[in-house]
Design a protein around this motif. Structure first.
Motif, short mmCIF file in Angstrom:
data_model
loop_
_atom_site.label_atom_id
_atom_site.label_comp_id
_atom_site.label_asym_id
_atom_site.label_seq_id
_atom_site.Cartn_x
_atom_site.Cartn_y
_atom_site.Cartn_z
N LEU A 80 66.37 -55.83 12.36
CA LEU A 80 66.14 -54.88 13.45
C LEU A 80 66.88 -55.30 14.71
CD1 LEU A 80 62.36 -54.04 12.99
CD2 LEU A 80 64.30 -52.53 12.61
N ARG A 81 67.09 -56.58 14.87
CA ARG A 81 67.84 -57.10 16.02
C ARG A 81 69.35 -57.01 15.79
NH1 ARG A 81 65.21 -56.42 20.20
NH2 ARG A 81 63.43 -57.75 20.53
N GLY A 82 69.77 -56.70 14.57
CA GLY A 82 71.19 -56.64 14.29
C GLY A 82 71.84 -58.01 14.25
N MET A 83 71.06 -59.02 13.89
CA MET A 83 71.56 -60.39 13.88
C MET A 83 71.86 -60.86 12.47
SD MET A 83 68.89 -62.14 16.57
CE MET A 83 69.80 -63.65 16.86
N SER A 84 72.90 -61.64 12.33
CA SER A 84 73.16 -62.32 11.06
C SER A 84 72.29 -63.57 11.02
CB SER A 84 74.63 -62.72 10.96
OG SER A 84 74.94 -63.70 11.94
N GLN A 85 72.18 -64.18 9.87
CA GLN A 85 71.45 -65.44 9.78
C GLN A 85 72.10 -66.49 10.67
OE1 GLN A 85 71.27 -66.50 5.61
NE2 GLN A 85 69.53 -65.15 5.22
N LEU A 90 61.78 -53.33 19.60
CA LEU A 90 62.37 -53.32 18.28
C LEU A 90 62.26 -51.90 17.76
CD1 LEU A 90 60.94 -56.54 16.62
CD2 LEU A 90 63.23 -56.15 17.48
N SER A 91 63.29 -51.45 17.13
CA SER A 91 63.23 -50.10 16.61
C SER A 91 63.81 -50.06 15.21
CB SER A 91 63.97 -49.13 17.52
OG SER A 91 65.31 -49.52 17.67
N ASP A 92 63.25 -49.22 14.41
CA ASP A 92 63.69 -49.03 13.04
C ASP A 92 64.89 -48.11 13.04
OD1 ASP A 92 63.96 -48.44 10.34
OD2 ASP A 92 61.80 -48.52 10.02
N PRO A 93 65.98 -48.46 12.35
CA PRO A 93 67.15 -47.59 12.34
C PRO A 93 66.83 -46.15 11.92
CG PRO A 93 67.69 -49.69 11.34
CD PRO A 93 66.20 -49.69 11.61
N ASP A 141 75.85 -59.89 17.18
CA ASP A 141 75.91 -61.33 16.88
C ASP A 141 76.37 -62.14 18.08
OD1 ASP A 141 75.01 -61.02 14.31
OD2 ASP A 141 76.96 -61.32 13.36
N VAL A 142 77.39 -61.64 18.77
CA VAL A 142 77.90 -62.36 19.94
C VAL A 142 76.83 -62.40 21.02
CG1 VAL A 142 79.59 -62.25 21.82
CG2 VAL A 142 80.32 -61.88 19.46
N TYR A 143 76.21 -61.26 21.29
CA TYR A 143 75.17 -61.20 22.32
C TYR A 143 74.02 -62.15 22.00
CZ TYR A 143 71.36 -59.45 25.20
OH TYR A 143 70.31 -59.37 26.07
N TRP A 144 73.49 -62.09 20.79
CA TRP A 144 72.32 -62.89 20.44
C TRP A 144 72.63 -64.37 20.27
CZ3 TRP A 144 67.98 -61.14 21.85
CH2 TRP A 144 67.74 -59.77 21.85
N SER A 145 73.92 -64.72 20.17
CA SER A 145 74.26 -66.14 20.08
C SER A 145 74.24 -66.80 21.46
CB SER A 145 75.63 -66.32 19.43
OG SER A 145 76.65 -65.84 20.28
N LEU A 146 74.16 -65.98 22.52
CA LEU A 146 74.06 -66.52 23.87
C LEU A 146 72.66 -67.09 24.11
CD1 LEU A 146 75.77 -63.60 25.81
CD2 LEU A 146 76.80 -65.79 25.17
N SER A 147 72.56 -67.98 25.06
CA SER A 147 71.25 -68.53 25.42
C SER A 147 70.43 -67.45 26.12
CB SER A 147 71.42 -69.72 26.36
OG SER A 147 71.86 -69.29 27.64
#
Length: 134
Positions: free
Chosen positions: A14-19, A83-86, A103-109
């Motif tokens: 839901l966050r659009g994040m990879s592992q 959080l939202s369901d697609p 991925d880039v955004y969520w890899s930030l602190s």
């Protein structure tokens, strides 16, 4: 969702994040995330780091207790995310930026994400003020 692995995978998706992005955001290894999601590891030592990176309630993530959404008063003034369901995405879509991947955004602190959010809020206010002028 009765298993930690299922809740973790759902929140991550839901966050659009990879592992890998989640691993970077919470300080765990990508292998640990994969093991949690594959049910190889049944309990997460880093449950609070995972919950913080995913912005979910740690009790929900660990045991399915309570609401999914985090109730973090530290973030409350800065954030209105949900959080939202697609399947129920708004007309604006789940991710508003075509040139910045989740991925880039969520890899930030967290601090870096807060700076970006504050900057965006300031820009939006500025644009609104400009458009309101005759």
């Amino acid at each position: 969702m009765n298993h930690f692995a299922d809740r973790l995978r759902r929140a991550r998706n839901l966050r659009g994040m990879s592992q890998s992005a989640l691993a970077k955001a919470c300080g765990l290894s990508q292998g640990a995330i994969a093991n949690y999601e594959n049910k190889t590891r049944q309990t997460a030592k880093g449950i609070f780091q995972l919950a913080e990176a995913l912005h979910v309630n740690p009790a929900w993530l660990a045991q399915g207790i309570g609401p999914m959404e985090a109730a973090d008063p530290v973030d409350a003034p800065h954030s209105t995310y949900q959080l939202s369901d697609p399947a129920h995405a708004s007309q604006h879509g789940l991710w508003p930026f075509k040139n910045i991947s989740p991925d880039v955004y969520w890899s930030l602190s967290r601090k870096e994400r807060n700076i970006l959010e504050d900057t965006m809020a300031s820009l939006i206010r500025s644009f609104r003020e400009e458009s309101a002028q005759p």
